[in-house]
Design an enzyme around this catalytic site. Structure first.
Site, PDB file in Angstrom:
ATOM      1  N   HIS A  21       0.769  -1.322  -0.009  1.00 51.12           N
ATOM      2  CA  HIS A  21       0.003  -0.124  -0.062  1.00 51.12           C
ATOM      3  C   HIS A  21       0.801   1.101  -0.133  1.00 51.12           C
ATOM      4  CE1 HIS A  21      -3.302   2.612   1.378  1.00 51.12           C
ATOM      5  NE2 HIS A  21      -2.486   3.202   1.790  1.00 51.12           N
ATOM      6  N   GLU A  22       1.978   1.295   0.736  1.00 48.36           N
ATOM      7  CA  GLU A  22       2.552   2.617   0.944  1.00 48.36           C
ATOM      8  C   GLU A  22       3.559   2.755  -0.572  1.00 48.36           C
ATOM      9  OE1 GLU A  22       2.265   4.624   3.356  1.00 48.36           O
ATOM     10  OE2 GLU A  22       0.791   3.522   4.338  1.00 48.36           O
ATOM     11  N   GLU A  75      -6.520   6.937  -1.691  1.00 48.55           N
ATOM     12  CA  GLU A  75      -6.287   5.758  -0.829  1.00 48.55           C
ATOM     13  C   GLU A  75      -6.588   4.357  -1.220  1.00 48.55           C
ATOM     14  OE1 GLU A  75      -5.036   5.161   2.281  1.00 48.55           O
ATOM     15  OE2 GLU A  75      -4.042   6.933   1.777  1.00 48.55           O
ATOM     16  N   HIS A  81       1.633   4.450  -2.949  1.00 45.60           N
ATOM     17  CA  HIS A  81       1.393   5.881  -2.976  1.00 45.60           C
ATOM     18  C   HIS A  81       2.630   6.459  -3.833  1.00 45.60           C
ATOM     19  CE1 HIS A  81      -1.939   6.669  -0.340  1.00 45.60           C
ATOM     20  NE2 HIS A  81      -1.384   5.882   0.418  1.00 45.60           N
TER      21      HIS A  81
HETATM   22 ZN   LIG Z   1      -2.531   5.378   2.181  1.00 42.64          ZN
END
Ligand SMILES: [Zn+2]
Length: 273
Positions: A144-145, A202, A148
């Site tokens: 997830h990170e 997100e 980004h």
């Molecule tokens: Zn996030």
């Protein structure tokens, strides 16, 4: 306004404000297709360089304080998982496997993890220890990170802020870029890590992260247990990461819907590992 007109109006407004359409990533199996706009005077390279300075400072301070952890079992797990995830970033953008990736663990009670622009990963040991994360769950949060960073969400959020600023001052603010108020380098940190991302960003990070983990042979269902654990750790002292990543029902539903799309990738990868 109907959709196409709204799209054209947005594109026109952003391009007047010095933003250009950019495709940071491919859509992948999860199909992330949203058109992004980046401020033309703020290059990826510039953002990466400014962020790298802040990252080095954080690592330097942790080293001085004896908090940098390179040898514990946690640190070895985090580095091994990163070593499997990073090569998978090529599925979304060709240049990413060649970035100057760095992976560090800082000893801290903080329940936090991040991947800044250009692939600078920090895990805080509290997240792993307090939530007793499995390797699959560490891969879920790391994916997830990383997502980004691949989508350059920090640069995009800065671009939007500049576009608004320019709109407000009819173009004059461009000259004041980085002067007065916050320094540009501080803004990079703020827009990349501190400020909450939009719901849209997100969701993109969830989807791309899910696919990265699956491609690396980590069970995508771990994304669900990860966010459940995060949510349960709320209460009086909610995890730092929850301030920018609410573990709400929308997130869970979107993850659940996307898991079948990446399951075949996980099955294939599992056979290889
Ligand atoms: Zn996030």
């Amino acid at each position: 306004m109907s959709h196409p007109f709204r799209y054209i109006a947005l594109a026109a407004a952003l391009s007047l404000a010095g933003c250009q359409p950019v495709n940071t990533t491919n859509g992948g199996a999860v199909g992330v297709q949203r058109q992004q706009y980046m401020f033309s005077m703020l290059s990826s390279q510039q953002v990466d360089q400014m962020y790298a300075q802040s990252y080095q400072k954080t690592i330097g301070e942790a080293t001085t304080a004896g908090k940098l952890d390179n040898n514990s079992a946690d640190a070895k797990r985090v580095k091994a998982i990163a070593a499997r995830l990073i090569p998978q970033t090529g599925a979304f953008r060709q240049d990413a496997p060649g970035w100057q990736w760095q992976v560090n663990v800082i000893k801290s009670d903080e329940l936090n993890a991040n991947c800044g622009p250009g692939g600078k990963i920090i895990f805080y040991s509290g997240l792993i220890d307090k939530l007793q994360l499995t390797d699959d769950e560490i891969a879920a949060v790391m994916g997830h990170e990383i997502a980004h960073a691949l989508r350059e969400h920090g640069r995009e959020q800065m671009s939007r802020a500049y576009a608004v600023q320019m709109g407000e001052s009819l173009g004059g603010a461009l000259l004041g870029l980085g002067q007065g108020g916050m320094q540009l380098a501080d803004q990079v940190v703020q827009y990349s890590l501190t400020l909450p991302n939009s719901r849209e960003n997100e969701n993109e990070a969830d989807l791309i992260g899910l696919e990265l983990a699956a491609r690396a042979g980590y069970n995508p269902n771990a994304a669900l247990t990860l966010w459940q654990k995060m949510g349960q750790a709320g209460g009086d002292a909610p995890p730092e990461i929850l301030s920018t990543h609410p573990a709400d029902s929308t997130r869970m539903a979107n993850l659940q819907a996307a898991i079948p799309k990446v399951m075949p990738l996980y099955e294939q990868a599992k056979g290889r590992n």
